[in-house]
Structure formats: structure tokens, C-alpha cells
Design an enzyme around this catalytic site. Structure first.
Site, PDB file in Angstrom:
ATOM      1  N   HIS A 183      -0.580  -8.189   9.030  1.00 35.26           N
ATOM      2  CA  HIS A 183      -0.563  -6.794   8.596  1.00 35.26           C
ATOM      3  C   HIS A 183      -0.247  -5.830   9.890  1.00 35.26           C
ATOM      4  O   HIS A 183       0.484  -4.785   9.592  1.00 35.26           O
ATOM      5  CB  HIS A 183      -2.116  -6.674   8.107  1.00 35.26           C
ATOM      6  CG  HIS A 183      -2.594  -7.383   6.882  1.00 35.26           C
ATOM      7  ND1 HIS A 183      -1.634  -7.980   5.881  1.00 35.26           N
ATOM      8  CD2 HIS A 183      -3.646  -7.887   6.702  1.00 35.26           C
ATOM      9  CE1 HIS A 183      -2.418  -8.593   5.417  1.00 35.26           C
ATOM     10  NE2 HIS A 183      -3.539  -8.638   5.606  1.00 35.26           N
ATOM     11  N   LYS A 208       0.923  -1.057  -0.087  1.00 34.41           N
ATOM     12  CA  LYS A 208       0.145  -0.239   0.002  1.00 34.41           C
ATOM     13  C   LYS A 208       0.999   1.165   0.020  1.00 34.41           C
ATOM     14  O   LYS A 208       2.131   1.321   0.538  1.00 34.41           O
ATOM     15  CB  LYS A 208      -1.016   0.206   1.197  1.00 34.41           C
ATOM     16  CG  LYS A 208      -1.980  -1.103   1.181  1.00 34.41           C
ATOM     17  CD  LYS A 208      -2.854  -0.877   2.479  1.00 34.41           C
ATOM     18  CE  LYS A 208      -3.823  -2.355   2.528  1.00 34.41           C
ATOM     19  NZ  LYS A 208      -4.808  -2.190   1.802  1.00 34.41           N
ATOM     20  N   LYS A 239     -13.734  -6.970  11.940  1.00 35.04           N
ATOM     21  CA  LYS A 239     -14.456  -7.107  10.824  1.00 35.04           C
ATOM     22  C   LYS A 239     -15.942  -6.501  11.395  1.00 35.04           C
ATOM     23  O   LYS A 239     -16.249  -6.609  12.569  1.00 35.04           O
ATOM     24  CB  LYS A 239     -14.727  -8.538  10.239  1.00 35.04           C
ATOM     25  CG  LYS A 239     -13.411  -8.786   9.760  1.00 35.04           C
ATOM     26  CD  LYS A 239     -13.691 -10.090   8.668  1.00 35.04           C
ATOM     27  CE  LYS A 239     -12.424 -10.397   7.969  1.00 35.04           C
ATOM     28  NZ  LYS A 239     -12.140  -9.707   6.950  1.00 35.04           N
TER      29      LYS A 239
HETATM   30  C1  BG6 Z   1      -6.682 -10.088   4.160  1.00 38.24           C
HETATM   31  C2  BG6 Z   1      -7.391 -10.479   5.032  1.00 38.24           C
HETATM   32  O1  BG6 Z   1      -5.103 -10.168   4.227  1.00 38.24           O
HETATM   33  O2  BG6 Z   1      -6.708  -8.491   4.284  1.00 38.24           O
HETATM   34  C3  BG6 Z   1      -8.874 -10.311   4.863  1.00 38.24           C
HETATM   35  O3  BG6 Z   1      -7.290 -11.826   4.766  1.00 38.24           O
HETATM   36  C4  BG6 Z   1      -8.818  -8.639   5.029  1.00 38.24           C
HETATM   37  O4  BG6 Z   1      -9.691 -10.918   5.960  1.00 38.24           O
HETATM   38  C5  BG6 Z   1      -7.997  -8.111   4.074  1.00 38.24           C
HETATM   39  O5  BG6 Z   1     -10.330  -8.565   4.711  1.00 38.24           O
HETATM   40  C6  BG6 Z   1      -8.081  -6.634   4.226  1.00 38.24           C
HETATM   41  O6  BG6 Z   1      -7.198  -5.957   3.207  1.00 38.24           O
HETATM   42  P1  BG6 Z   1      -7.472  -4.457   2.783  1.00 38.24           P
HETATM   43  O7  BG6 Z   1      -6.332  -4.292   1.630  1.00 38.24           O
HETATM   44  O8  BG6 Z   1      -8.844  -4.642   2.027  1.00 38.24           O
HETATM   45  O9  BG6 Z   1      -7.456  -3.687   3.873  1.00 38.24           O
END
Ligand code: BG6
Length: 503
Positions: free
Chosen positions: A263, A205, A353
Site C-alpha cells: 500500500h 480508493k 495498527k
Molecule cells: C489490508 C491489511 O491490506 O489493509 C490490513 O491486510 C489493513 O491489515 C487494511 O487493516 C487497511 O485497509 P483500509 O482500506 O482499511 O485502510
């Protein structure tokens, strides 16, 4: 054949300084969701900006008995649905002849013989010079068959060979320290670490990459970036979507494995790392590793104090989710980095979520002023400490809040903000993470990919939390879709006389 596409009204990203060499990207799992939603739209956008190598081809491989024409037609639908720039016929028509498909079972050696023949044909037709980037867009239990098949068929050449073989491995990298170690051992048995690209799309990103630029290309922030001036840091990754059709995957994953272990820790390390000696992949990744090594180890008596989990209302009614599921969809935690720079500064992490708003951001909350000169009484309490917020997504940007005199005849203090917005500063939305990551893997730059030691260190940090939660299956508090998680998450920070930023 040479791939060159003309883009009227093209995109904002300038051409990459280092053009990627000719290559074929081979995608395993080419009929799956990731290929349709992310990989091919990303390649299409790179192609339509002229950022793909002129000698390029994509070879999909999957079990379904599709023809190459059917494959192209499906990918075209995916691009028109998911490409951030939509689809233009001339751009698609220029890319389409470079897309090919091989159907086969990943465990069958005949698949790799077929792949080898097709790759030779693509080299001849597109001038791709024997360079291969294999993308494992498949669940981890397929990795062994694919890596062994590629190796046995001689499709992986050593790192010092004239042509390159690289492999991109999708997350999850295991589901525990033990399985991550096994997976890394398997990958390491056929590939050198320099050929291994473990993808965490957060690192692609623009705004996550900008954390390093913001810190190390500006001299004014770095002196404040430590325990002397920072009171605490908050990192939030909130999604409004639920698990949708991914119930089966999510039941074995949960938020700790899906978002926190990868992440959030990647973002935390970029925020907390020391300046590396250079921008080279191993210098950057070495500094990030030191942050992971300095994370305070969770113990069974600290986990209940530092970690709050939750589950959204209605999660148990989602497809493929157990009616009595204890899988957490929300986590909030207090984390410490025990090193010279950050000792005693809490990093509060929060991910979930089905939350009130989709937002990923990092906020640095500076120390309050020691004494207020303005007004009567205990005014320090009314002077908001400075907050620096890095908005990762959406509304990408950076905001700094500070105190200002309210216009008038008294010294009245009020908070104001300076706000940089990507859209205003750069004239458009930043490119998709997968665009940068695919380009970097073609260029052989692993800076934005996770290294083996970091993956295992992050698992070894989170493992005691997973073990504790699995051994103490207390009822999970639920939370509503219009909330920021269960009330216990608020208490976690209130206990420290702080509060969550309301993005
Ligand atoms: C993924 C997860 O790695 O990242 C998902 O497995 C999640 O559950 C997603 O929704 C979120 O990514 P972004 O780029 O939409 O924030």
C-alpha cells in the site's frame, strides 16, 4: 435473464463510460470474510447503481457444503452489515437469482468438472457469453491447486480467444522476494500477464486514484513537484484497530509486509512518478516501476538509521500471537528516490495498527521561504512552510496551508488553510475501492492493478530491511494506543530537523 435494478435515490458515481461486458465472476474462498465483507457488498452496490453488466452472474466456490440458498442467505447478511449504502430489498431481490454456489475441494479435479457444468448453465440462463473473471480470495498456498485445476479443466482460455478468462489474485503476493517470484512464475505458467490482475485495494480508493488526476489534470502543481520546491514528503497510514482475529496471519506478515511493501509503496510511486505518455495501463505502470527502481537500496548499516519498528502494547496478548512475538505492528522509515526529480528529498513513511487516530494521508512540505520581509528578528522561523495534504481517508479531501496576513495594523503572519472535502464537493462518500477494481477487472483495464515487475521490484527493495530486522532481533519498542508510535519514530525525523505532521 437480464440484471437491471432501479435505484431510487441512487449513488453519486455516474455510470462507467465503458460498460463491462457480460461475465460470470467466480469466487474461490466464497465462504470467507473477504467475500462477505468486501466483494459481495461491492458487487451489490455496483448492481444497485446499475453499473454491473446486464448479463452477470456470481458463482461462489468453497469447501463448505452449503446450498445455493444458504450461500445467498449468508451473503445477504454480509451485505446488510457491510454495504456502504445498506441493503434495499428490491435491489437485493434482483441480484440474488444471479448468485450461485458450488461446493468442492480445490485440489479435486471433480470440483472443476462441476464448475464447468455450472458455468455452462449460468451462460445459458444469464447470457454471460463464456466470459469468466476468477477471483482467488484464498491464502496463497491454495493458488497452485486452483490455477492448475482451472487450467487442466480447460477453464482458462488464451488471451486472444473470443471469450475472456481473467484471474484476480489477492495480496499478499508472497512474503519475500523469492516467494513472490515463485508465485509470479506459477501464475505466469497458466496465464498471460494481460489476464492477471494483482489486487492492491489501495489503488481502488478514489483518493488514491485522484493523486494522478490532481497532478496531471492541473498545470499549477506540477512545476513545483520536485526537489527544487519540495522539502520532504510524509506518507502516513495509521489504523486504530489492532490485529483482531487475524493474529495468525499477522504473525507471519507484520507491518512491513502487510502495508509498507504494497500500500505505501503504491502511494509513493503515484506521488513520485513522472507523467506517463498516456493513461494506458502499461504507460502508467511503467512510470511507477521506474520510481521503485530508483528507491535507494537499504544496506545493513543504513537500516538502523532509517527504519524504526514498534509493537503496540497488548499485541502479545492477542489471540494466536506468540507471547514473545517480535512481529512489528508499526514502522517509520526514511526513504529516498534517487532520480533527477527527487534526489535528496526524504520521503518519510509511517504505518501502524492501534494508533491514536485512523488516518491515511500524504503531505508535501514545501521549502521554507528564504527571507522574511515581515516583522523583526528571525521571522522566517515563524513563517510555516506551505503544506499540501492529500487526505486519502477518512475525511477524504485536499488541504493547502499557506501564510496570510492577520487582520490588523501590523504585518503579522499566520498560517491558514484551503480545504476541499469530498463530501462537500461531490455530495457523498466516495465508492468503495473494490467496486472500482471489480469493474475494471471486468472491463479488462489493469491500470489500477500491480504488474509482475513492480511487485518483484518492491520486494527486492524491502528484502534487505526484512533480512536485517530478522537477523538483528533487537527488542521492539512498544507504544500506547493513544500515540503516534514509539518515541524513536519522532527522533527519526527530528534528527533531520523536521517533525511529523499531526493529522
Ligand atoms: C489490508 C491489511 O491490506 O489493509 C490490513 O491486510 C489493513 O491489515 C487494511 O487493516 C487497511 O485497509 P483500509 O482500506 O482499511 O485502510
Amino acid at each position: 435473464m437480464t440484471l437491471r435494478i432501479d435505484v431510487p435515490g441512487g449513488l453519486h458515481a455516474p455510470p462507467p463510460a465503458l460498460e463491462p461486458p457480460p461475465c460470470v465472476v467466480v469466487v474461490f474462498g466464497a465462504t470467507g470474510d473477504l467475500t462477505r465483507r468486501k466483494l459481495v457488498p461491492a458487487l451489490y452496490n455496483l448492481a444497485s447503481c446499475g453499473h454491473l453488466p446486464p448479463h452477470f452472474a456470481l458463482l461462489g466456490c468453497a469447501r463448505r457444503p452449503w446450498s445455493a440458498d444458504e450461500f445467498r442467505a449468508r451473503l445477504r447478511e454480509g451485505v446488510s452489515e457491510f454495504s456502504r449504502t445498506g441493503i434495499r430489498d428490491p435491489a437485493w431481490d434482483a441480484l440474488a437469482p444471479a448468485l450461485d454456489f458450488v461446493s468442492g475441494d480445490f485440489a479435486d479435479p471433480a470440483t472443476y468438472t462441476l464448475l464447468r457444468e455450472r458455468l455452462a448453465a449460468l451462460d445459458a440462463a444469464h447470457g454471460t457469453a463464456g466470459n469468466r473473471l476468477f477471483y482467488l480470495a484464498v491464502p496463497p498456498d491454495e493458488f497452485r491447486a486452483i490455477l492448475t485445476g482451472l487450467h487442466a479443466a480447460g477453464l482458462i482460455v488464451p488471451p486472444d480467444a473470443p471469450a475472456f478468462s481473467r484471474v484476480i489474485v489477492e495480496k499478499p503476493f508472497g512474503r519475500s522476494l523469492v516467494t513472490a517470484h515463485e508465485l509470479n512464475t506459477l501464475v505466469g505458467s497458466v496465464l498471460d500477464e494481460s489476464q492477471t490482475f494483482r489486487i492492491d485495494h489501495y489503488l481502488g480508493k478514489e483518493t488514491v486514484q485522484n493523486i494522478m488526476v490532481f497532478r496531471f489534470a492541473n498545470s499549477m502543481f506540477e512545476p513545483l513537484w520536485n526537489r527544487k520546491y519540495v522539502d520532504h514528503v510524509q506518507i502516513t497510514a495509521a489504523e486504530t484497530v489492532g490485529v483482531g482475529t487475524r493474529g495468525r496471519f499477522y504473525e507471519s506478515t507484520g507491518v512491513l509486509r502487510d502495508i509498507v511493501q504494497n500500500h505505501l509503496l503504491e502511494v509513493l510511486t503515484l506521488c513520485a512518478m513522472e507523467p506517463p505518455n498516456s493513461g494506458h495501463a502499461d504507460d502508467v505502470r511503467g512510470e511507477k516501476l521506474k520510481v521503485l527502481q530508483a528507491l535507494r537500496q537499504p544496506w545493513s548499516d543504513t537500516v538502523p538509521l532509517d527504519v524504526v519498528l514498534g509493537q503496540y502494547d497488548g499485541y502479545r496478548a492477542e489471540p494466536d500471537v506468540a507471547v514473545d512475538s517480535r512481529t512489528p505492528t508499526f514502522a517509520a522509515m526514511r526513504v529516498f528516490v534517487d532520480n533527477w526529480r527527487w534526489q535528496g528529498v526524504p520521503f518519510y513513511l509511517r504505518a501502524g495498527k492501534r494508533m491514536k487516530k485512523r488516518v491515511t494521508e500524504v503531505s508535501f512540505h514545501m521549502q521554507p521561504i528564504p527571507l522574511s520581509l515581515f516583522g523583526d528578528g528571525n521571522l522566517c522561523e515563524h513563517v510555516e512552510p506551505n503544506v499540501l495534504t492529500l487526505r486519502i481517508q477518512p475525511e477524504e479531501g485536499i488541504q493547502l496551508s499557506f501564510s496570510s496576513k492577520l487582520p490588523g495594523h501590523d504585518f503579522t503572519v499566520a498560517p491558514v488553510v484551503m480545504d476541499m472535502k469530498y463530501v462537500e464537493s461531490f455530495g457523498g462518500e466516495p465508492p468503495e475501492a473494490y467496486e472500482r477494481l471489480l469493474l475494471d477487472a471486468m472491463r479488462g483495464d489493469a491500470t489500477l492493478f500491480s504488474r509482475r515487475d513492480a511487485v518483484e521490484t518492491s520486494w527486492s527493495w524491502i528484502q534487505p530491511i526484512l533480512d536485517y530486522c530478522e537477523a538483528n532481533p533487537a527488542a521492539l519498542p512498544t507504544y500506547g494506543a493513544d500515540s503516534w508510535g514509539p518515541a524513536a519514530a519522532d527522533r527519526l525525523v527530528q534528527h533531520d530537523r523536521r517533525q511529523w505532521r499531526n493529522p
